[in-house]
Each structure stands twice: as structure tokens, then as C-alpha cells.
Design a protein around this motif. Structure first.
Motif, PDB file in Angstrom:
ATOM      1  N   LEU A  27       9.027  17.142  12.926  1.00  0.00           N
ATOM      2  CA  LEU A  27       9.619  16.980  11.376  1.00  0.00           C
ATOM      3  C   LEU A  27      11.079  17.344  11.463  1.00  0.00           C
ATOM      4  CD1 LEU A  27       6.715  19.663  10.292  1.00  0.00           C
ATOM      5  CD2 LEU A  27       6.845  17.100   9.819  1.00  0.00           C
ATOM      6  N   GLU A  28      11.668  17.828  12.240  1.00  0.00           N
ATOM      7  CA  GLU A  28      12.979  17.854  12.221  1.00  0.00           C
ATOM      8  C   GLU A  28      13.655  16.445  12.494  1.00  0.00           C
ATOM      9  OE1 GLU A  28      14.122  20.943  15.020  1.00  0.00           O
ATOM     10  OE2 GLU A  28      13.949  22.608  13.653  1.00  0.00           O
ATOM     11  N   THR A  29      13.345  16.061  13.815  1.00  0.00           N
ATOM     12  CA  THR A  29      13.775  14.604  14.146  1.00  0.00           C
ATOM     13  C   THR A  29      13.503  13.451  13.193  1.00  0.00           C
ATOM     14  OG1 THR A  29      13.745  15.481  16.344  1.00  0.00           O
ATOM     15  CG2 THR A  29      14.196  13.250  16.207  1.00  0.00           C
ATOM     16  N   ARG A  30      12.273  13.241  13.093  1.00  0.00           N
ATOM     17  CA  ARG A  30      11.942  11.916  12.291  1.00  0.00           C
ATOM     18  C   ARG A  30      12.169  12.167  10.846  1.00  0.00           C
ATOM     19  NH1 ARG A  30       8.627   7.903  13.995  1.00  0.00           N
ATOM     20  NH2 ARG A  30       9.869   8.183  15.732  1.00  0.00           N
ATOM     21  N   PHE A  31      11.867  13.461  10.130  1.00  0.00           N
ATOM     22  CA  PHE A  31      11.859  13.579   8.681  1.00  0.00           C
ATOM     23  C   PHE A  31      13.052  14.462   8.401  1.00  0.00           C
ATOM     24  CE2 PHE A  31       7.413  13.023   9.835  1.00  0.00           C
ATOM     25  CZ  PHE A  31       7.216  11.775   9.396  1.00  0.00           C
ATOM     26  N   GLY A  32      13.919  14.820   9.092  1.00  0.00           N
ATOM     27  CA  GLY A  32      15.031  15.727   8.665  1.00  0.00           C
ATOM     28  C   GLY A  32      14.745  16.998   7.931  1.00  0.00           C
ATOM     29  N   LEU A  33      13.703  17.572   8.461  1.00  0.00           N
ATOM     30  CA  LEU A  33      13.375  18.671   7.643  1.00  0.00           C
ATOM     31  C   LEU A  33      13.940  19.944   8.385  1.00  0.00           C
ATOM     32  CD1 LEU A  33       9.652  17.957   6.736  1.00  0.00           C
ATOM     33  CD2 LEU A  33      11.801  17.622   5.095  1.00  0.00           C
ATOM     34  N   SER A  34      14.341  21.167   7.546  1.00  0.00           N
ATOM     35  CA  SER A  34      14.447  22.346   8.098  1.00  0.00           C
ATOM     36  C   SER A  34      13.299  23.225   8.343  1.00  0.00           C
ATOM     37  CB  SER A  34      15.533  22.868   7.443  1.00  0.00           C
ATOM     38  OG  SER A  34      14.964  23.506   5.842  1.00  0.00           O
ATOM     39  N   LEU A  35      13.402  24.341   9.182  1.00  0.00           N
ATOM     40  CA  LEU A  35      12.231  25.223   9.214  1.00  0.00           C
ATOM     41  C   LEU A  35      11.809  25.746   7.789  1.00  0.00           C
ATOM     42  CD1 LEU A  35      10.117  26.761  10.848  1.00  0.00           C
ATOM     43  CD2 LEU A  35      11.809  28.284  11.024  1.00  0.00           C
ATOM     44  N   ALA A  36      12.754  26.112   6.834  1.00  0.00           N
ATOM     45  CA  ALA A  36      12.587  26.680   5.527  1.00  0.00           C
ATOM     46  C   ALA A  36      11.682  25.320   4.722  1.00  0.00           C
ATOM     47  CB  ALA A  36      13.912  26.791   4.935  1.00  0.00           C
ATOM     48  N   ASP A  37      12.126  24.005   4.938  1.00  0.00           N
ATOM     49  CA  ASP A  37      11.550  22.930   4.237  1.00  0.00           C
ATOM     50  C   ASP A  37       9.903  23.182   4.670  1.00  0.00           C
ATOM     51  OD1 ASP A  37      13.632  21.926   2.907  1.00  0.00           O
ATOM     52  OD2 ASP A  37      14.316  20.839   4.542  1.00  0.00           O
ATOM     53  N   MET A  38       9.810  23.256   5.983  1.00  0.00           N
ATOM     54  CA  MET A  38       8.568  23.207   6.568  1.00  0.00           C
ATOM     55  C   MET A  38       7.597  24.493   5.968  1.00  0.00           C
ATOM     56  SD  MET A  38       9.448  22.403  10.651  1.00  0.00           S
ATOM     57  CE  MET A  38      10.872  21.636  10.899  1.00  0.00           C
ATOM     58  N   LEU A  39       8.231  25.328   5.920  1.00  0.00           N
ATOM     59  CA  LEU A  39       7.459  26.801   5.596  1.00  0.00           C
ATOM     60  C   LEU A  39       7.153  26.722   4.097  1.00  0.00           C
ATOM     61  CD1 LEU A  39       9.233  29.374   7.643  1.00  0.00           C
ATOM     62  CD2 LEU A  39       6.990  28.461   8.051  1.00  0.00           C
ATOM     63  N   CYS A  40       7.892  25.788   3.406  1.00  0.00           N
ATOM     64  CA  CYS A  40       7.676  25.772   1.836  1.00  0.00           C
ATOM     65  C   CYS A  40       6.658  24.450   1.632  1.00  0.00           C
ATOM     66  CB  CYS A  40       8.842  25.462   1.091  1.00  0.00           C
ATOM     67  SG  CYS A  40      10.075  26.874   1.092  1.00  0.00           S
ATOM     68  N   GLY A  41       6.361  23.829   2.570  1.00  0.00           N
ATOM     69  CA  GLY A  41       5.219  22.916   2.448  1.00  0.00           C
ATOM     70  C   GLY A  41       5.551  21.604   2.562  1.00  0.00           C
ATOM     71  N   ALA A  42       6.889  21.310   2.800  1.00  0.00           N
ATOM     72  CA  ALA A  42       7.340  19.605   2.830  1.00  0.00           C
ATOM     73  C   ALA A  42       7.202  19.353   4.208  1.00  0.00           C
ATOM     74  CB  ALA A  42       8.911  19.697   2.666  1.00  0.00           C
ATOM     75  N   CYS A  43       6.582  18.117   4.354  1.00  0.00           N
ATOM     76  CA  CYS A  43       6.178  17.419   5.785  1.00  0.00           C
ATOM     77  C   CYS A  43       6.396  15.881   5.902  1.00  0.00           C
ATOM     78  CB  CYS A  43       4.908  17.833   5.765  1.00  0.00           C
ATOM     79  SG  CYS A  43       4.242  19.015   7.281  1.00  0.00           S
ATOM     80  N   GLY A  44       7.214  15.471   4.722  1.00  0.00           N
ATOM     81  CA  GLY A  44       7.777  14.125   5.214  1.00  0.00           C
ATOM     82  C   GLY A  44       6.675  12.903   4.561  1.00  0.00           C
TER      83      GLY A  44
END
Length: 273
Positions: A27-44
Motif C-alpha cells: 500500500l505504501e509502495t504501489r499506492f502511496g498510502l501512509s499508515l494513517a490512510d490505511m487505518l482510515c480505510g483507504a486502499c487504492g
């Protein structure tokens, strides 16, 4: 699919801690998401994420899927057919760098360069050195060239069989190598993603000749190393003492073994007097 759903699905292949780490890396490498983004539900992108998920569930290494692998301070391009750089091998680089002053002009040979992770790391940390990488695989040499170019390091790369080296004399100040060292009989203890996807020729040696590459490298180094200089090798912990004995028999009276971060006898240094 949420971050939690993603990593939980990967527990079919990985333990929980590794599943979380792999999911986060994707999620960080392919979609540029931070851990905060992930925990908020974002997944690319859902479609792309599902495709990655299915590849991961077959045991394909995440580094091949993403096309990159972290190695120390640098990121390397990797692809199927190229050995994925390991953290333990970065420890080998650190040992070499401890022996090299910052203004070093040493000549360095990396035997079996693969992705170029060792050669590029040494060249990037000691810009004054002359680093050469050998590999028998044209594919590996091409990936190493691409890595040297994108990392902006000066590197010479040659196609060369480590088991049939040239007759060089007093050519190198340092020889470093992470050659194939896993015996066929050890396959039962290895992870599926390594066995089914990484290149066997970069991993395995015959059960009846575990020191195949080490002996060839030692015999080459005996003549090609300059006096007072050393070779640094990553080794199979199961054969650490046999490797030390062989190196002494081949003319290297000063030999030192070091442990890796997991406490295994993983590295050896042999000096030519």
C-alpha cells in the motif's frame, strides 16, 4: 477491501506479523498510502489490489510484484530470475565498509553480483573506489546496470563464471561475494516463495560439494588479491568451520568469522599475507 481485510487474507501464506508488513509495503509502495490512510480505510485501486493479492497468495515474493527491494539505504530494481537482496547481505557490506576509509581508492570485485546490491552499495558509500561486478547471468548484469544508472554510481560489470575465473595477479584490494551456498538437502526447511520463485542457480550447491564456490573464489583470490588485502564472504552457518579450515588450507592464515543479527555464523573474512 480495507487494510485489515488485505493483511488478514495474506495470513494464508504469511504469519500475522509478516502479513501486516507485506500489506503495508504494497500500500505504501504501489499506492502511496501512509499508515494513517490505511487505518482510515483507504486502499487504492480495488482491481489492482485484488490482482496483487492473488499473486501474493500463490507465494510470489512481494519484491517481484512491486519490482523493487529495499537494501540498506537504497532501493533496488528486482525481477524474476534475480536473487532478492537480503538484510543479512547488507551486514556483509557494512563489514567491508568498516575496512574502507572514506577516501579509499581500493579496487573491489563483487563475485556473483546479481542485482548489483553489494557493488552499488559499496560504490555509493566509497565513491573513490573502483568497483567491478561479475555474474554469469546476462539478465542479472542488465538489472545491475539499470540499478547502477538509477543510483548514479560508477560500476564495471562483466560476464564471468566464478567457477572458471581468469588468471589474474595482484588485481584487487577487496573481493566480496554472496555465492550459492544452500545444499539441496536443506530445501525442506525453506519457504515456498523462495523455492518456487527465486533462481535456483543463485541459491543451491550439491550436497556433496557445499564449498564449491568458496573453494573456487579462494583459489582465485590467492593470486588476484594484493598482499595484506582481504576477501569478505557470506557463508552457510552449517559449514562455517569447514569454510574456515578450507580457507586456511588454501593459503589464508588470517580468518575471522562473524555472526549475523540472528546470531548465526554468517560471514567470513580472509586476509592474504
Amino acid at each position: 477491501m480495507t487494510y485489515k481485510e488485505f493483511w488478514q487474507s495474506l495470513t494464508a501464506v504469511y504469519d500475522e506479523g509478516e502479513a501486516r508488513a507485506v500489506a503495508r509495503l504494497v500500500l505504501e509502495t504501489r499506492f502511496g498510502l501512509s499508515l494513517a490512510d490505511m487505518l482510515c480505510g483507504a486502499c487504492g485501486d480495488e482491481k489492482e489490489l485484488r490482482q496483487i493479492q492473488q499473486r501474493l497468495l500463490t507465494g510470489e515474493p512481494v519484491q517481484y510484484i512491486l519490482g523493487t527491494a529495499e537494501f540498506g539505504k537504497l532501493t533496488f530494481l528486482v525481477e524474476p530470475g534475480i536473487l532478492i537482496p537480503r538484510p543479512e547481505t547488507y551486514e556483509l557490506c557494512q563489514w567491508v565498509l568498516q575496512d574502507l576509509p572514506t577516501d579509499s581508492r581500493d579496487t573491489i570485485l563483487d563475485i556473483g553480483t546479481g542485482s548489483g546490491c553489494i557493488a552499488c552499495t559499496l560504490a555509493s558509500e566509497r565513491a573513490g573506489t573502483e568497483v567491478t561486478g561479475w555474474d554469469l547471468s546476462e539478465k542479472a548484469l542488465e538489472v545491475a546496470r539499470r540499478n547502477a544508472l538509477r543510483l548514479n554510481v560508477r560500476l564495471s560489470l562483466d560476464r564471468q563464471d566464478a567457477l572458471n575465473p581468469p588468471c589474474d595477479t595482484n588485481r584487487w584490494d577487496i573481493i566480496v561475494s554472496n555465492p550459492p551456498y544452500i545444499c539441496e538437502k536443506e530445501k525442506g526447511n525453506m519457504e515456498r516463495n523462495v523455492l518456487e520463485h527465486e533462481p535456483a542457480e543463485a541459491l543451491f550447491v550439491p550436497d556433496d560439494n557445499p564449498l564449491l564456490f568458496y573453494r573456487a573464489i579462494a583459489r582465485y583470490a590467492r593470486n588476484s588479491l594484493n598482499k595484506g588485502k582481504s576477501m569478505f564472504l557470506e557463508i552457510n552457518a552449517l559449514y562455517a568451520q569447514e569454510t574456515e579450515t578450507m580457507l586456511r588450507d588454501e593459503g589464508f592464515p588470517v580468518v575471522e568469522i562473524r555472526h549475523d543479527q540472528y546470531g548465526k555464523e554468517r560471514f567470513i573474512k580472509a586476509t592474504k599475507l
